[in-house]
Enzyme design. Structure first.
Site, PDB file in Angstrom:
ATOM      1  NE  ARG A 227      -4.060  -1.966  -0.068  1.00 34.70           N
ATOM      2  CZ  ARG A 227      -4.030  -2.580  -0.872  1.00 34.70           C
ATOM      3  NH1 ARG A 227      -2.921  -2.740  -1.662  1.00 34.70           N
ATOM      4  NH2 ARG A 227      -4.917  -3.590  -0.861  1.00 34.70           N
ATOM      5  CG  HIS A 275      -1.932  -0.925  -8.025  1.00 35.30           C
ATOM      6  ND1 HIS A 275      -2.442  -0.096  -7.024  1.00 35.30           N
ATOM      7  CD2 HIS A 275      -2.047  -2.211  -7.347  1.00 35.30           C
ATOM      8  CE1 HIS A 275      -2.957  -0.782  -6.222  1.00 35.30           C
ATOM      9  NE2 HIS A 275      -2.655  -1.941  -6.268  1.00 35.30           N
TER      10      HIS A 275
END
Length: 312
Positions: A227, A275
């Site tokens: 994250r 990502h």
């Protein structure tokens, strides 16, 4: 009565997920009605939830037995005050395998210092720059859940010395496990390559900051496919600038997509990937969702239920 399953995702994902979900429901011998719009929320039994989808208020779904998240991370939904239904996070083989492959690839890249040769095709023979063997390199992993454990065991299988830290004590073959504040300091102090795979909670936000980055061996590498907000960006840039860190490979960011003017893009010691480390794949995710619906229809416990108090 046939259960109604609402796909609450982006419209362009419906044509991709609908056939995968229908196939998985059929394989699980479930006669369910799969829809992507609910005229009457009170008729919905299960919500297949994408945090980028249209639902922010769960209170009209009074019959809903479970919200089945399509992402491994739940920080964007777990604190929603309207959510009263059980919340299940996504844990599936596709996510796990994708994360293992990403982390192993970038660990080997930095362990072997491949960039030195790939980026310096200049006619200079650098044959004296031998990397250590895997057995001589310590890799630290913060977060020993499903993904962290799988990554750690894959790296241990290649011979690396793997040290892992988690918020609660763990015992995982091939990984020297630690927990608690002192355990965190010990893992950071040994980690020549550090991988972040923690969930994002109030306790883990900016877990890599000026103090903790300073505990890493000089010249360490940070890999973050977990994250974005696990890292204080300002402290990371300072650590890269003063030589504390050799490189940072980042797949996740506090703001996504990463703004074009962000300093990470142009920094010579930062690798940005968009990502992609562990992307939810419709076929494997659909099987996990179908299994949870099967369990719900039979009154069995759901898989991967989120602990609201812990935030994951």
């Amino acid at each position: 009565m046939r259960p109604t399953v609402l796909f609450a995702g982006r419209p362009d994902d419906w044509p991709v997920y609908a056939p995968a979900l229908r196939a998985a429901l059929k394989a699980a011998e479930l006669d369910a009605e799969l829809v992507h719009h609910a005229d009457d929320p009170a008729r919905v039994d299960y919500i297949v939830f994408d945090p980028n989808g249209p639902i922010t208020d769960f209170s009209p779904f009074v019959r809903c037995k479970a919200v089945l998240n399509l992402w491994a991370g739940v920080e964007r939904i777990v604190t929603n005050p309207t959510l009263s239904q059980p919340l299940c996070r996504m844990v599936d083989d596709g996510l796990r395998q994708g994360m293992v492959e990403y982390c192993v690839a970038h660990c080997l890249r930095h362990h072997l210092d491949i960039d030195r040769h790939v980026l310096n095709q200049d006619g200079v023979w650098r044959g004296s720059d031998l990397p250590p063997l895997a057995t001589e390199r310590t890799i630290g992993i913060l977060g020993l859940g499903q993904l962290g454990a799988a990554v750690g065991q894959a790296l241990a299988g290649l011979g690396f010395d793997v040290a892992g830290w988690s918020q609660s004590p763990k015992d995982i073959a091939g990984i020297a496990c630690a927990s608690g504040p002192e355990g965190l300091n010990q893992v950071l102090g040994r980690a020549e390559i550090l991988i972040l795979l923690l969930p994002l909670t109030d306790r883990t936000r900016h877990i890599l900051n000026a103090r903790t980055l300073d505990l890493l061996p000089r010249g360490a590498v940070v890999i973050n496919p977990g994250r974005g907000a696990l890292i204080d960006d300002t402290a990371l840039l300072e650590a890269l600038g003063n030589g504390r860190l050799r490189h940072a490979t980042l797949d996740v960011f506090t703001t996504e997509p990463l703004p074009p003017d962000h300093p990470f893009w142009a920094h010579p010691q930062v690798t940005v990937t968009p990502h992609i480390a562990a992307v939810t794949r419709p076929e494997s995710a659909a099987r996990v969702i179908a299994e949870n619906i099967r369990r719900g229809e039979r009154g069995e416990p759901f898989l991967h239920v989120v602990d609201r108090a812990r935030g994951y």
